[in-house]
Design an enzyme around this catalytic site. Structure first.
Site, PDB file in Angstrom:
ATOM      1  CG  ASP A 167       9.762  70.639  28.467  1.00 49.61           C
ATOM      2  OD1 ASP A 167      10.363  71.355  27.878  1.00 49.61           O
ATOM      3  OD2 ASP A 167       9.108  70.984  29.642  1.00 49.61           O
ATOM      4  CG  HIS A 219      20.454  77.176  36.085  1.00 48.28           C
ATOM      5  ND1 HIS A 219      19.261  77.541  37.034  1.00 48.28           N
ATOM      6  CD2 HIS A 219      20.017  77.215  34.859  1.00 48.28           C
ATOM      7  CE1 HIS A 219      18.051  77.200  36.405  1.00 48.28           C
ATOM      8  NE2 HIS A 219      18.418  77.173  35.155  1.00 48.28           N
ATOM      9  CG  ASP A 235      18.006  75.722  31.423  1.00 50.32           C
ATOM     10  OD1 ASP A 235      16.860  75.275  30.913  1.00 50.32           O
ATOM     11  OD2 ASP A 235      17.894  76.244  32.825  1.00 50.32           O
ATOM     12  CG  ASP A 294      12.495  81.480  30.404  1.00 49.36           C
ATOM     13  OD1 ASP A 294      11.928  80.686  29.813  1.00 49.36           O
ATOM     14  OD2 ASP A 294      12.448  81.575  31.677  1.00 49.36           O
ATOM     15  CG  HIS A 297      12.645  77.149  28.892  1.00 45.83           C
ATOM     16  ND1 HIS A 297      13.543  78.333  29.274  1.00 45.83           N
ATOM     17  CD2 HIS A 297      13.206  76.069  29.411  1.00 45.83           C
ATOM     18  CE1 HIS A 297      14.432  77.646  30.233  1.00 45.83           C
ATOM     19  NE2 HIS A 297      14.376  76.192  30.043  1.00 45.83           N
ATOM     20  CD  GLU A 347      11.793  75.864  33.176  1.00 49.36           C
ATOM     21  OE1 GLU A 347      11.905  74.948  33.720  1.00 49.36           O
ATOM     22  OE2 GLU A 347      12.894  76.894  33.047  1.00 49.36           O
ATOM     23  CD  GLU A 348      15.458  78.788  33.795  1.00 52.41           C
ATOM     24  OE1 GLU A 348      15.498  78.396  35.076  1.00 52.41           O
ATOM     25  OE2 GLU A 348      16.319  78.044  32.923  1.00 52.41           O
TER      26      GLU A 348
END
Length: 480
Positions: A214, A454, A153, A120, A118, A187-188
């Protein structure tokens, strides 16, 4: 009495014999394969990831806060640095920001595969910026690490995938089967405008992939307790995401004359009850498979426990419950994430609300969560509302399928003396939306013990990033 004692001794001997037999016949599920062929990765891959980090493709819960220009500029950058990929593969945009790249294979009779990442990233808390070793959107290179939001991520995977495709196209490679690359943009924040739409589109078009790969699992040297070898944990399922809102309404008043019951009091009792009466620990199907794969590789005592779960399950559960991650692996978790009440220090509010987030084990549906909440709270005056977007999961990939065998073989060739094992992903990924199209949905990122996920100082080691490119290169090239 002597007869009873003799029977007990015989029973203990028989029990010990069964335990030992099970332990010695608990055979390894790992495979031997030739090491992966070396590939020459251009140094430009480092600059490409650094530049990718600089695009602030941040997701927010409110769509109006999303900077669509950052995503569009990121798309322009990708087209510029991967010219063969974007000229030879068919590009399709969904809701303007999510991307599908279709690589047509030689044999239309074969099922396609889907590789995902992803675009984002999560925001950076302003209060934590001072703790970063480099600006979180700089892509700075320090001590062989690339720093920045998205390195792990999930732009690291996205760029590694595109680097591998560009290398293969330079060699005039054409896959046997069709390959779809799906790069969502939200996705987030649940993925409902990105990959959820893409999965529905694939369903309408009758696209039934043989497998989906994924983000999710990783390679780790220390996160599997009792294992002294590196492990590649491959997500074959993920936990569901169910959110419940609670509301208590009781007439308020002046704080100098509080009633016996108040909205805050009653709601606080409900929240405490849910925390103290959680879903039970259980060795579910995914956890049992995990133990089937890692157990034979462990030292004797741990191996014995894994080989005889029927006898040692309570000990295993007790050990897992000692850590937050271990507990989350074995149960549907309960977390109070929002609590709202009150406006003024001397005013008792007439309404209080709380939000409870459950991460459900496969097979635990939304109705089971609601019933659990009602039973535990046992207070008809508290409103219980299932929040939109909640979804349980049931999809579990089959490990006896050739797709898992291929993935295991590719990982085993990628790193020597590695233990490949299925496991349960605790968070949610975009790949869950493809569960209706195939059971064979896997979550695995070919990076070792990533840091800053994160959080502060998200970063990836250059050597790990290059290994990731190598992994995707061989995964694509050798699949048939």
């Amino acid at each position: 009495m002597k007869k009873l004692s003799s029977m007990l001794v015989v029973g203990v001997i028989l029990l010990g014999a069964v335990v030992l037999i099970n332990t010695f016949t608990f055979k390894s599920k790992q495979i031997n394969t030739e090491p992966a062929e070396f590939i020459n990765i251009p140094q430009t891959c480092i600059q490409n990831l650094q530049k990718a980090i600089q695009f602030k493709t941040i997701s927010y819960d409110r769509p109006d806060l999303i900077d669509s220009a950052a995503f569009l500029d990121f798309h322009t950058f990708l087209v510029q640095v991967y010219p063969l990929t974007f000229s030879k593969l068919k590009l399709e945009k969904i809701n303007g920001l999510s991307l599908i790249l279709h690589w047509q294979g030689k044999n239309k009779a074969l099922q396609p595969i889907i590789l995902m990442a992803h675009q984002d990233v999560v925001p950076v808390e302003e209060a934590t910026r001072k703790n970063w070793h480099a600006d979180p959107f700089s892509g700075a290179l320090k001590d062989d690490f690339i720093y920045g939001r998205g390195t792990i991520d999930d732009k690291g995977s996205l760029i590694a995938i595109l680097e591998s495709v560009e290398l293969l196209l330079k060699d005039n490679f054409i896959p046997e089967n069709d390959i779809y690359f799906v790069f969502g943009h939200d996705e987030e924040v649940t993925g409902k405008r990105g990959v959820k739409v893409i999965a529905s589109l694939f369903k309408q078009r009758g696209i039934k992939p043989a497998m989906v790969l994924d983000e999710g699992g990783i390679i780790t040297h220390y996160k599997v307790p009792g294992l002294d070898k590196p492990a590649a944990v491959v997500g074959i399922a993920e936990k569901g995401y169910v959110t419940v809102d609670l509301k208590a309404r009781i007439a308020g008043g002046h704080s100098s004359m509080p009633e016996k019951q108040t909205a805050i009091d009653e709601l606080a009792k409900a929240v405490v009850k849910l925390k103290e009466n959680q879903f039970p620990l259980e060795l579910g199907p995914v956890t049992n498979l995990f133990m089937d794969y890692v157990g034979p590789e462990m030292p004797f005592v741990s191996k014995m426990a894994m080989a005889n779960r029927w006898l040692f399950s309570s000990i295993i559960k007790s050990n897992y419950e000692k850590t937050a991650a271990g507990s989350a692996t074995l149960r549907t978790t309960t977390a109070t994430t929002i609590f709202n009440a009150g406006l003024k220090e001397n005013l008792i509010p007439g309404e209080a609300s709380a939000t409870i987030n459950f991460r459900t084990l496969p097979g635990v549906d939304t109705l089971a969560v609601i019933n659990h909440v009602k039973k535990v709270i046992n207070n008809p005056d508290i409103e219980i509302t299932l929040r939109q977007g909640s979804s349980a999961t049931a999809q579990i990939a089959k490990v006896d399928d050739k797709t898992f065998a291929y993935l295991q073989k590719t990982i085993s060739a990628f790193q020597e003396d590695i233990v490949v094992t299925p496991y349960l992903v605790l968070g949610a990924t975009d790949s869950r939306f493809f569960g209706d199209l195939t059971t064979q949905v896997f979550r695995f990122t070919p990076f070792t013990d990533p840091e800053g996920f994160h959080g502060v100082n998200e970063r990836i080691k250059v050597t790990e990033f290059k290994k990731g490119i190598t992994f995707y290169y061989h995964f694509i090239k050798n699949y048939n």
